[in-house]
Structure formats: structure tokens, C-alpha cells
Design a protein around this motif. Sequence first.
Motif, PDB file in Angstrom:
ATOM      1  N   LEU A  27       0.829  -1.204   0.000  1.00 53.46           N
ATOM      2  CA  LEU A  27       0.000   0.000   0.000  1.00 53.46           C
ATOM      3  C   LEU A  27       0.866   1.258   0.000  1.00 53.46           C
ATOM      4  CD1 LEU A  27      -2.581  -1.034   2.754  1.00 53.46           C
ATOM      5  CD2 LEU A  27      -2.885  -1.173   0.271  1.00 53.46           C
ATOM      6  N   PRO A  28       0.333   2.382  -0.502  1.00 52.95           N
ATOM      7  CA  PRO A  28       1.110   3.624  -0.496  1.00 52.95           C
ATOM      8  C   PRO A  28       1.236   4.221   0.899  1.00 52.95           C
ATOM      9  CG  PRO A  28      -1.112   4.036  -1.285  1.00 52.95           C
ATOM     10  CD  PRO A  28      -0.986   2.547  -1.123  1.00 52.95           C
ATOM     11  N   ALA A  29       2.356   4.884   1.149  1.00 51.99           N
ATOM     12  CA  ALA A  29       2.561   5.673   2.365  1.00 51.99           C
ATOM     13  C   ALA A  29       3.227   6.980   1.963  1.00 51.99           C
ATOM     14  CB  ALA A  29       3.411   4.910   3.371  1.00 51.99           C
ATOM     15  N   VAL A  30       3.097   7.990   2.833  1.00 44.67           N
ATOM     16  CA  VAL A  30       3.675   9.318   2.568  1.00 44.67           C
ATOM     17  C   VAL A  30       4.596   9.653   3.726  1.00 44.67           C
ATOM     18  CG1 VAL A  30       3.190  11.764   2.211  1.00 44.67           C
ATOM     19  CG2 VAL A  30       1.626  10.038   1.284  1.00 44.67           C
ATOM     20  N   HIS A  31       5.906   9.536   3.493  1.00 43.99           N
ATOM     21  CA  HIS A  31       6.867   9.732   4.578  1.00 43.99           C
ATOM     22  C   HIS A  31       8.098  10.453   4.041  1.00 43.99           C
ATOM     23  CE1 HIS A  31       8.048   9.130   8.616  1.00 43.99           C
ATOM     24  NE2 HIS A  31       8.913   8.160   8.427  1.00 43.99           N
ATOM     25  N   THR A  32       9.078  10.686   4.896  1.00 43.82           N
ATOM     26  CA  THR A  32      10.255  11.459   4.504  1.00 43.82           C
ATOM     27  C   THR A  32      11.241  10.651   3.671  1.00 43.82           C
ATOM     28  OG1 THR A  32      11.279  10.889   6.629  1.00 43.82           O
ATOM     29  CG2 THR A  32      10.083  12.990   6.498  1.00 43.82           C
ATOM     30  N   VAL A  33      11.075   9.345   3.638  1.00 41.33           N
ATOM     31  CA  VAL A  33      11.858   8.456   2.785  1.00 41.33           C
ATOM     32  C   VAL A  33      10.865   7.568   2.047  1.00 41.33           C
ATOM     33  CG1 VAL A  33      13.881   8.452   4.296  1.00 41.33           C
ATOM     34  CG2 VAL A  33      12.074   6.750   4.653  1.00 41.33           C
ATOM     35  N   PRO A  34      11.279   6.873   0.990  1.00 36.05           N
ATOM     36  CA  PRO A  34      10.351   5.948   0.326  1.00 36.05           C
ATOM     37  C   PRO A  34       9.748   4.982   1.339  1.00 36.05           C
ATOM     38  CG  PRO A  34      12.343   6.211  -0.973  1.00 36.05           C
ATOM     39  CD  PRO A  34      12.597   6.918   0.332  1.00 36.05           C
ATOM     40  N   ALA A  35       8.413   4.837   1.301  1.00 39.12           N
ATOM     41  CA  ALA A  35       7.735   4.070   2.341  1.00 39.12           C
ATOM     42  C   ALA A  35       6.452   3.453   1.802  1.00 39.12           C
ATOM     43  CB  ALA A  35       7.419   4.961   3.546  1.00 39.12           C
ATOM     44  N   VAL A  36       6.034   2.384   2.455  1.00 40.67           N
ATOM     45  CA  VAL A  36       4.800   1.697   2.097  1.00 40.67           C
ATOM     46  C   VAL A  36       4.092   1.239   3.366  1.00 40.67           C
ATOM     47  CG1 VAL A  36       5.670   0.868  -0.127  1.00 40.67           C
ATOM     48  CG2 VAL A  36       5.951  -0.576   1.917  1.00 40.67           C
TER      49      VAL A  36
END
Length: 270
Positions: free
Chosen positions: A138-147
Motif C-alpha cells: 500500500l502507499p505511504a507518505v513519509h520522509t523516505v520511500p515508504a509503504v
Amino acid sequence: MRVRVLGCSGAIAHGCRTTSFLLDDDVLIDAGTGVGDLTLDEMARIHHVLLTHSHLDHVASLPLMLDAVAALRLAAGAPPLQVHALPGTISALQAHIFNNLIWPDFSRIPSAATPLMRFVPIAVGDVLHVGGKAIEVLPAVHTVPAVGYAAAAATGYWVFSGDTERNPAFWQRINQLPVAMLVIETAFSDREKDLAHRSLHLSPATLADELDQINPARPHPRYPIYITHTKPAETGLIMEEIQRFGATPSHAQDLRHDIRWLSAGMAFEL
């Protein structure tokens, strides 16, 4: 499917372990400090590690676990431990942890042909079939690539947000799934909401806005929501703030959320 909470804190303190969940006995979601409470035999039975991102509180035990069970895995002729992660996460681990300076490169030990660990790149939208389980990225929105991840189970999906801030794409997808349980982060109190925004984490006020995106037209919109990743020094205040909005109908819907607190040692049968 059995979900065991090994760690769910945003930092360490007495009784606090950072993020890690064990699905059945062979799939690990993140490898925070909670992994250290497993026995050697339990660690040796893990064949897949699914990482949400590269931050230390989510990967700290991966190099230590590999070292702890290396002899057991080699003696048993076990296949390489499969570490599933975004390409950016893999690059960070190779550059900053498994670099033969901070820790040995277990992706080349005992040899490049037969290593103890193998990295497996993933992408948002992939459905991974690991250990007899289907797990969607699933998508995530963080300061580094994330899921985040959604694991299919008999009673519905176990959904984990990973570390994230406002995330419309996440809600769009899980509104299409029969969710049995949602585990979602709330790292900071509203007192620290500016810091939460800068670090792309949720605070209770932002969490309330995010939960408004649960579709009330779903057949079962009121699934249990477990709060994770609170900073130990802020946990009491975060609980108070969430309880205040969780006890009243949400901003946009006539829906009372079933909000609960996650703690290490919990286990769920789904």
C-alpha cells in the motif's frame, strides 16, 4: 492468520519495543527492536521480512537477527532470508548498514551465490505471495520511500499504514477492501503537530481528518482501529487527545470509530 505484536512504539524505553509484527511464524512485517524478544528458534523460522521503509526503528533488528541465526540457517540448509522492500529502502540498507563497515553484507555471505539474505524489490500495488499469505503493498507518505501493507486473512484484511502522514491513496484503496483490523500510526500529540507535519507523521487532529475518509457506505465501516508508533514521552497525551475525538461522531460522518490501543505482546487471530 495469526498476528503477533512484537513492538509498536515510536522509540525505546522500559517496556517499549519499536515496530515489528510476526504473521503466523514465518513472515515479519518490519524488524524493529521487538524482534529481540523472539527465541533463536522463532527467529530461524522466519523466511520473509517485509519492510515499510529504511528508518532505524523499523530495521534495527534485521542485521542482528541475521547474525544470531546464521549458524542455524546454514546448518539446516535454509534458503536465503527474503527481504522485501522498495528499491530506495534496499539502496539505503546496502549503503548504510550492510556495507561491511556498520555490519557485514549478508547478501554476499557465505557467498554471493548462496547468501544468508536476498533483497527482493517491491512496488506499490504489488501483491506478494509469501508463506501461503497474500500481502498487498500500500502507499505511504513519509520522509523516505515508504509503504504500508494489507494481509489477507479469513476474516478480512489486516491493514498496517506504516509511517505516513496525509495519504488519500491509502484510503482510496482500503475502502475497496474488507478490512478486519487497521493498525495506524500516531507518533506525536497535537502539541507537537508542527513537528509531526515536518517529519510526515500523524498527530491526533490529523488522524481524525484521515479517519473521515473511511467510506460510511461500506457494508462494515466500523472496523477496529489500533493506534501504534506513539513516542513514549507523549503516549499519555496522545491517548487523551484521541479518546476525546474518538468518543464523538467524526467530522464528516455519523460514525463512531472503534479506536483501541496497541501494545507489544498482543496477538490476534484473523
